[in-house]
Design an enzyme around this catalytic site. Structure first.
Site, short mmCIF file in Angstrom:
data_model
loop_
_atom_site.label_atom_id
_atom_site.label_comp_id
_atom_site.label_asym_id
_atom_site.label_seq_id
_atom_site.Cartn_x
_atom_site.Cartn_y
_atom_site.Cartn_z
NE ARG A 186 17.83 6.54 -1.43
CZ ARG A 186 16.69 6.58 -0.77
NH1 ARG A 186 15.85 7.58 -0.94
NH2 ARG A 186 16.38 5.63 0.09
CE1 TYR A 211 10.05 4.32 6.19
CE2 TYR A 211 7.92 4.18 7.28
CZ TYR A 211 8.66 4.33 6.12
OH TYR A 211 8.02 4.47 4.92
C1 LIG Z 1 9.28 6.91 2.60
C2 LIG Z 1 8.21 7.71 1.95
C3 LIG Z 1 6.88 7.29 1.99
C4 LIG Z 1 6.48 5.98 2.62
O1 LIG Z 1 5.11 5.85 2.80
P1 LIG Z 1 4.50 4.72 3.74
O2 LIG Z 1 3.07 4.69 3.40
O3 LIG Z 1 4.75 5.17 5.17
O4 LIG Z 1 5.22 3.44 3.44
C5 LIG Z 1 5.93 8.13 1.42
N1 LIG Z 1 6.27 9.29 0.83
C6 LIG Z 1 7.55 9.70 0.77
C7 LIG Z 1 7.90 11.00 0.12
C8 LIG Z 1 8.56 8.90 1.31
O5 LIG Z 1 9.85 9.28 1.21
#
Ligand SMILES: *Cc1c(COP(=O)(O)O)cnc(C)c1O
Length: 422
Positions: free
Chosen positions: A381, A232
């Site tokens: 950011r 996403y």
């Molecule tokens: C955006 C992000 C996530 C998000 O995790 P979800 O379980 O998909 O909500 C996890 N790790 C990092 C490093 C991110 O930038």
């Protein structure tokens, strides 16, 4: 602001044609594709087709007729070239958090088989400044299997990079590394860290949340063991779109993972009482795929067809360098402390600026139709998405930021109030 010169840069941009594929909010400069990528026209059309045309007309027949059941594999294969993976190693499913749980378990399942001894490897090494969910998932797994099997060890990012062999040792089972730091935008030398880890027999899980779709990634060439990432952000799959998981082919026969749902079974529709893992990457699946969301990802990935990832990266660097140069020329640069590395090769596709009033400044920017975001405690950011961001957009963004700083309009009370999602 020399908009004529910026227009010339846009005219010479080999990726300029990609922008027309996206739904761009009116009069808006969108610098938040690192948090939620924009909708593409193809995605919008696909979701309409899958709801009205497929589900609406064909109901349950769609699982076969429209190949819904193959979506996790099909989307995984489509994604694979973007992360440098040969076929048979990537599936689309669940969230990063859930996929990390599976990858961590799978990596630890290798330890049990190969390294059982008096003191088995048990440490999961990560960076203190990693995205918190990554650390939470290690803590959660540890609470089940015990710290003698899984113990989170945190290193300071700079210390780890300066002296990896001090942290990655014979005790290390897994190095869990996120390529691009979500706060600072710092890009870590993943290939080098994998080399260090393998030298002492540790495995590596790479989190590509801020890499996939923003820059070339070479999982196979790096000899990464496991990887996870979301769709996403730079991949534009939509809010809450399913994530992906990669397992290197050499590990697939030996690994197991405990979220052993029926979609990971060798023969899901035999409905047998006993679990038997599928032989390939399908063993990382758990339950029924989220068809609507995954169809959106499938369509979103089409906007990368024919895109040269080196060219994409070159434009990302150009956009961020331009932002810095223009900010410098407005004279308000010294009001901020840029916490992103000065060298572009040490950055991902974002810049972060510390300022005591970062939250209010961000709100004032959004009010001026420049969409950026804020991360605690005090970072503004800005993300650069080369498929739909123009050089002209960077000019507009810096011009309005300079205006907000000059007239201090961010001090207005309506910009101080915190929302739940920042
Ligand atoms: C955006 C992000 C996530 C998000 O995790 P979800 O379980 O998909 O909500 C996890 N790790 C990092 C490093 C991110 O930038």
């Amino acid at each position: 602001m020399d908009f004529e010169k910026l227009a010339q840069l846009d005219a010479a941009d080999p990726l300029a044609h990609c922008r027309a594929q996206f739904v761009i909010p009116a009069d808006t400069v969108y610098l938040d594709g690192n948090s939620l990528g924009l909708l593409s026209h193809a995605t919008q059309a696909r979701v309409a087709e899958v709801t009205a045309g497929q589900w609406g007309q064909d109901g349950i027949k769609s699982w076969n007729k429209h190949q819904w059941v193959q979506l996790p594999q099909r989307v995984g294969e489509k994604l694979a070239p973007l992360i440098g993976a040969a076929p048979g190693q990537v599936v689309c499913c669940d969230s990063i958090s859930v996929n990390l749980f599976k990858a961590l378990s799978a990596a630890l399942s290798l330890v049990k088989q190969q390294d059982e001894g008096a003191r088995p490897r048990h440490q999961v090494l990560s960076t203190r400044d990693n995205f918190p969910t990554d650390l939470y998932m290690v803590q959660g797994l540890s609470s089940i299997v015990g710290s003698e099997r899984c113990e989170l060890q945190l290193a300071d990012e700079s210390e780890l990079l300066a002296n990896p062999q001090a942290f990655i040792t014979e005790q290390t089972a897994v190095v869990l590394i996120t390529e691009v730091n979500f706060r600072t935008g710092r890009r870590l030398p993943v290939a080098k860290l994998i080399e260090h880890a393998h030298r002492v027999g540790a495995r590596v899980i790479v989190d590509l949340a801020h890499s996939a779709g923003a820059m070339p990634v070479a999982l196979d060439a790096w000899q990464a063991d496991f990887a996870v990432g979301c769709t996403y952000k730079y991949l534009n799959g939509g809010p809450g779109a399913p994530a992906f998981i990669y397992v290197a082919k050499r590990h697939l026969p030996a690994i197991s993972q405990p979220l052993a749902g029926w979609f990971g079974h060798a023969n899901p529709f035999a409905f047998e009482a006993d679990y038997e893992a599928a032989p390939g990457i399908e063993k990382m699946l758990s339950g029924t795929p989220a068809v609507l969301a995954m169809a959106a990802v499938d369509a979103a990935l089409d906007s990368f067809t024919g895109v040269d990832l080196q060219q994409l990266r070159a434009k990302s660097v150009q956009l961020s360098e331009l932002f810095l140069d223009l900010l410098e020329s407005t004279g308000c640069a010294n009001e901020f402390r840029c916490i992103s590395p000065a060298q572009s090769h040490e950055r991902g596709s974002q810049l972060s600026f510390a300022h005591d009033d970062a939250y209010a400044i961000c709100q004032a920017l959004i009010d001026a139709k420049i969409i950026a975001d804020f991360r605690a405690p005090n970072y503004l950011r800005v993300g650069f998405t080369p498929l739909y961001t123009r050089f002209t957009d960077i000019g507009l963004a810096v011009e309005r930021l300079a205006q907000i700083m000059a007239d201090k309009s961010y001090l207005a009370p309506q910009f101080q109030q915190r929302h739940k999602v920042t």
